[in-house]
Write an enzyme that holds these catalytic residues in place. Structure first.
Site, PDB file in Angstrom:
ATOM      1  N   PHE A 185     -10.582  -6.649   0.609  1.00  0.00           N
ATOM      2  CA  PHE A 185      -9.529  -5.834   1.218  1.00  0.00           C
ATOM      3  C   PHE A 185      -8.166  -6.348   0.791  1.00  0.00           C
ATOM      4  O   PHE A 185      -7.999  -7.511   0.417  1.00  0.00           O
ATOM      5  CB  PHE A 185      -9.658  -5.835   2.749  1.00  0.00           C
ATOM      6  CG  PHE A 185      -9.461  -7.193   3.383  1.00  0.00           C
ATOM      7  CD1 PHE A 185      -8.212  -7.614   3.815  1.00  0.00           C
ATOM      8  CD2 PHE A 185     -10.545  -8.046   3.557  1.00  0.00           C
ATOM      9  CE1 PHE A 185      -8.039  -8.857   4.404  1.00  0.00           C
ATOM     10  CE2 PHE A 185     -10.381  -9.295   4.142  1.00  0.00           C
ATOM     11  CZ  PHE A 185      -9.126  -9.702   4.567  1.00  0.00           C
ATOM     12  N   CYS A 186      -7.205  -5.445   0.830  1.00  0.00           N
ATOM     13  CA  CYS A 186      -5.805  -5.782   0.560  1.00  0.00           C
ATOM     14  C   CYS A 186      -4.956  -4.882   1.447  1.00  0.00           C
ATOM     15  O   CYS A 186      -5.463  -4.264   2.378  1.00  0.00           O
ATOM     16  CB  CYS A 186      -5.466  -5.626  -0.910  1.00  0.00           C
ATOM     17  SG  CYS A 186      -5.764  -3.976  -1.573  1.00  0.00           S
ATOM     18  N   THR A 187      -3.661  -4.776   1.169  1.00  0.00           N
ATOM     19  CA  THR A 187      -2.774  -4.030   2.074  1.00  0.00           C
ATOM     20  C   THR A 187      -3.106  -2.550   2.086  1.00  0.00           C
ATOM     21  O   THR A 187      -3.319  -1.965   3.155  1.00  0.00           O
ATOM     22  CB  THR A 187      -1.309  -4.227   1.645  1.00  0.00           C
ATOM     23  OG1 THR A 187      -1.026  -5.614   1.550  1.00  0.00           O
ATOM     24  CG2 THR A 187      -0.367  -3.582   2.645  1.00  0.00           C
ATOM     25  N   GLY A 189      -5.226  -1.035  -0.622  1.00  0.00           N
ATOM     26  CA  GLY A 189      -6.412  -0.731  -1.395  1.00  0.00           C
ATOM     27  C   GLY A 189      -6.252  -0.816  -2.891  1.00  0.00           C
ATOM     28  O   GLY A 189      -7.242  -0.900  -3.620  1.00  0.00           O
ATOM     29  N   ILE A 214      -5.900  -2.487   4.638  1.00  0.00           N
ATOM     30  CA  ILE A 214      -5.622  -2.863   6.035  1.00  0.00           C
ATOM     31  C   ILE A 214      -4.879  -1.748   6.754  1.00  0.00           C
ATOM     32  O   ILE A 214      -5.142  -1.468   7.929  1.00  0.00           O
ATOM     33  CB  ILE A 214      -4.805  -4.173   6.067  1.00  0.00           C
ATOM     34  CG1 ILE A 214      -5.599  -5.318   5.458  1.00  0.00           C
ATOM     35  CG2 ILE A 214      -4.391  -4.522   7.493  1.00  0.00           C
ATOM     36  CD1 ILE A 214      -4.790  -6.581   5.224  1.00  0.00           C
TER      37      ILE A 214
END
Length: 598
Positions: A185-187, A189, A214
Site C-alpha cells: 500500500f501507499c498513499t 496507489g 490509504i
C-alpha cells in the site's frame, strides 16, 4: 447532508488521481491543460509522460468538475478516476503542468504498469481479512518520513528515503513466507502499480496492491486497523481517517514530522531547519566545504587544460587601435611576438569576428571582439590542491596553491583558479584582488559582481589588512622597517616590473621573525599599497629576493621565467592573513590560512 455541511466549512475541493496509459502529443496536452486549469483558477500539479498522467489539483467544486469533464473527453482518459477531499484553504501555491520521463520515478526502465501490474484488493476486502485475522503481510512502500506519521498496525516498512531506492530495498525485505499473501500500500496507489511487478520479478508470490491506497481505504473503511495519520504532498501535510486536515506539520528542509514541542524549539525555523536537521553555521559551512572539495577534485581529475582542446581566446580591441589593420593591432598589442608569426596565424584562418575569417589588412574597430583560435592546446600542469577556507551567501575565501595562475593568460586557460572554480560553482565567481601564479595563500572571491565591487573599493582605499609570510635570501640586520620605492608601470623582461623614480609610490612593512642560520630569513610582510609584484620587487631591490622566485633573482638578476613548473622548488611567498569589513554585513572579518612547510 453531511457532505454538504462539511463543504460549507471546507470550500476547497482536492482531487488526486493517476492512470497508466500511453499518451502522445505531450507538449500540446501540457499547453491545453495548463491554459484550461488557469481559466478555472485551479492550483496543483499535473505530471504527463508517455506512460500516463498523475495529478493533484485543488479549486472550486465547479472548476474541478469542469476540468475533469474536459480531461475525460479524451478517449484514453474516459475512465479517469480521482479521490476527493475537502479543505478550508488552498493547499497549493500555483498550477504546474510538467512533462516527465515517468509519472512516478522508480529508476527501472522495464516496468510497464499499463501492460501488467499486480492484482488489486479493494479496501473493504482488506478490512475483512484484517477483521478475521487472515494471515497477511502488509508492506508499506512509502518513504520513511511518511511511514513515521502513520501506517497500518503490524505493517512492514520498505525502509526507503525515496521510491527510487525501492528496487534495491526489495532484497532486504524479509517477506518470503510461503503461502501468505503480501498486500502493498501507499498513499494513493500509484507507487504500488510499479512496486508490484518489481516484487514479482524478485521472486515474491501472491502479491496484491491496495486499490486506491490509504486515501481510498479511509474513504471506504475509515481508520480501522490504521494507526496515525496519512502524509500528503501539499500544505495540508497530513489527513486523518475522515480525510480532514490535521494539525501536523513537517520541516520543509528535511521532511521530518514535527510535534508541538518541536515547533517551540529555537532550532525550528520555518522553511530552514528543525531540531532534527538543525546545524550550527560552522557545521553547515563544514559540510558545504567538504562538498566543494569533492567537486574540485572531480573538476581537476584529470587537469582540464592538460587534455588537448581547441582554445578560442577573445581579443578585445581598445579604442586606441580603432581603424588599425589587424596585423598592426596584433603587433602593437603583443610586441614580444614577431610580425611573421602573426602573419602566419592570420593566413591559417585563426582570427575571426562574428564567424567571418579576418585578413591581415582588415581594419579593426575599437570595442570589437575578435576570436583567436589556438588548436590542439595543451597547457602546463599546475597544482590543483585548492582549499576553501570560508563560504557564505556572498563570499568564497580560498587558500590558493602554487603554482596556479588565477586568470586565463598566456599559456594558461583552463588550468587556472577561476576556470576551475567556475566549473564547480553554479554562477561565475568574481575576483576582488589577485595573487600571482607562484604565490600561495588567501584569495577572496565574490558570488555577485556588486559584492566584488564593494570589496575592490576596500582594497583601493587600503582598508584591507594583508599579511604575508616570506622567506628571503640573506640575513637582514634590522628587526622592523618599511620599504618605500616607486614601481614603474613599464614592463620589462616578460612582464616583470622595475623600480623607477617615475613609478607609483609603494610601501611595504617588514618584520623579521627568524634568522634561520642557512643564509635565509623568515619575514612577516604587510604591503600598505597594492602594486603588482610589490613585495617581490621591494625585497629584490633591497638585495633580499624571495627564495625560489623565478624572475627576481639574487644579486639583482632578472630572468624571463614567469610561472614555476609543478616539480620546481616553491617560491617562498604566502598570503597568510586577510582582514576587512564584510561587504554585505559591514562586520569586521579575518581569515588565516595554513602555513606552508617552508
Amino acid at each position: 447532508h453531511l457532505w454538504g455541511s462539511l463543504f460549507c466549512m471546507n470550500s476547497v475541493v482536492n482531487v488526486a488521481g493517476y492512470k497508466f496509459v500511453h499518451l502522445d502529443r505531450l507538449p500540446q496536452r501540457r499547453d491545453q491543460l495548463l491554459e484550461f486549469g488557469r481559466q478555472l483558477k485551479l492550483k496543483g500539479t499535473v505530471l504527463l509522460s508517455r506512460e500516463g498522467i498523475n495529478l493533484f489539483l485543488a479549486g472550486s467544486r465547479e472548476g474541478i468538475d469542469e476540468f475533469l469533464r474536459q480531461l475525460r473527453r479524451d478517449s484514453c482518459l474516459a475512465d479517469f478516476h480521482v479521490k476527493q477531499s475537502l479543505s478550508a484553504e488552498q493547499p497549493f501555491t500555483r498550477l504546474l503542468v510538467r512533462i516527465k520521463r515517468e509519472i512516478i520515478a522508480c529508476g527501472v526502465s522495464d516496468v510497464f504498469p499499463e501492460q501488467k501490474t499486480s492484482p488489486k484488493i479493494k479496501p473493504r476486502q482488506l478490512k475483512q481479512w484484517l477483521d478475521s485475522g487472515k494471515p497477511v503481510t502488509l508492506l508499506d512502500v512509502r518513504n520513511d518520513y511518511e511511514v513515521e506519521l502513520g501506517t497500518f498496525r503490524s505493517a512492514v516498512a520498505a525502509n526507503i528515503g525515496h521510491f527510487r531506492q525501492f528496487p534495491d530495498a526489495i532484497h532486504r525485505i524479509p517477506l518470503r513466507q510461503k503461502g501468505q499473501p503480501i498486500v502493498m500500500f501507499c498513499t494513493g496507489g500509484i507507487r504500488c502499480e510499479k512496486a508490484g511487478p518489481l516484487m514479482e520479478s524478485a521472486g515474491f508470490e501472491s502479491v496484491f496492491q491496495l486499490e486506491g491506497g490509504i486515501l481510498q481505504y479511509f474513504e471506504d473503511c475509515g481508520g480501522a486497523h490504521f494507526q496515525g495519520e496519512c502524509f500528503v504532498f501539499d500544505k495540508r501535510v497530513a489527513l486523518n481517517s475522515r480525510l480532514q486536515e490535521t494539525d501536523t506539520t513537517i520541516c520543509y528542509a528535511c521532511q521530518h514530522v514535527l510535534t508541538p514541542m518541536d515547533l517551540d524549539s529555537p532550532q525550528y525555523r520555518p522553511g530552514i531547519s528543525c531540531p532534527y536537521c538543525y546545524q550550527t553555521l560552522d557545521q553547515s559551512m563544514s559540510a558545504l566545504i567538504e562538498q566543494r572539495h569533492r567537486d574540485i577534485g572531480r573538476a581537476t581529475t584529470p587537469l582540464p587544460g592538460c587534455q588537448p582542446y581547441d582554445n578560442v581566446r577573445p581579443l578585445h580591441v581598445p579604442a586606441r587601435y580603432d581603424r588599425h589593420s589587424l596585423i598592426d593591432f596584433l603587433c602593437h598589442f603583443h610586441p614580444h611576438v614577431p610580425r611573421e608569426t602573426w602573419r602566419e596565424k592570420i593566413s591559417m584562418g585563426r582570427f575571426t569576428c562574428q564567424q567571418r575569417t579576418l585578413e591581415a589588412d582588415d581594419r579593426v574597430r575599437g570595442g570589437q571582439r575578435i576570436a583567436h583560435l589556438i588548436p590542439a592546446t595543451t597547457e602546463p600542469a599546475v597544482n590543483p590542491n585548492i582549499q576553501i577556507v570560508h563560504e557564505d551567501r556572498w563570499l568564497v575565501v580560498v587558500n590558493k596553491p602554487a603554482p596556479l595562475p588565477m586568470h586565463p593568460s598566456g599559456r594558461f586557460n583552463r588550468n587556472t583558479l577561476m576556470s576551475i572554480l567556475n566549473a564547480v560553482y553554479p554562477r561565475p565567481l568574481c575576483s576582488a584582488h589577485r595573487l600571482d601564479a607562484n604565490t600561495s595563500g588567501l584569495v577572496v572571491l565574490a558570488k555577485r559582481k556588486k559584492t566584488a565591487t564593494k570589496l575592490q573599493l576596500q582594497f583601493e582605499r587600503r582598508e584591507v589588512e594583508k599579511t604575508y609570510m616570506a622567506r628571503v635570501h640573506g640575513e637582514l640586520t634590522q628587526d622592523r622597517f618599511v620599504l618605500r620605492h616607486h614601481i614603474a608601470d613599464q614592463p620589462v623582461l616578460a612582464g616583470a616590473r622595475r623600480v623607477a623614480a617615475n613609478g607609483k609610490s609603494s610601501d611595504t612593512e617588514v618584520q623579521v621573525l627568524d634568522r634561520l642560520g642557512d643564509g635565509t630569513t623568515l619575514l612577516r610582510v604587510s604591503p600598505r599599497t597594492g602594486r603588482t609584484n610589490q613585495i617581490r620587487v621591494h625585497l629584490w631591490q633591497e638585495g633580499h629576493p624571495v627564495v625560489g622566485d623565478p624572475t627576481f633573482g639574487i644579486k639583482r638578476q632578472m630572468f624571463d621565467k614567469q610561472t614555476l613548473d609543478v616539480g620546481d622548488p616553491p617560491m617562498c611567498l604566502h598570503a597568510w592573513r586577510l582582514s576587512f569589513r564584510h561587504p554585505e554585513t559591514d562586520q569586521p572579518v579575518s581569515f588565516q590560512s595554513q602555513l606552508r612547510p617552508w
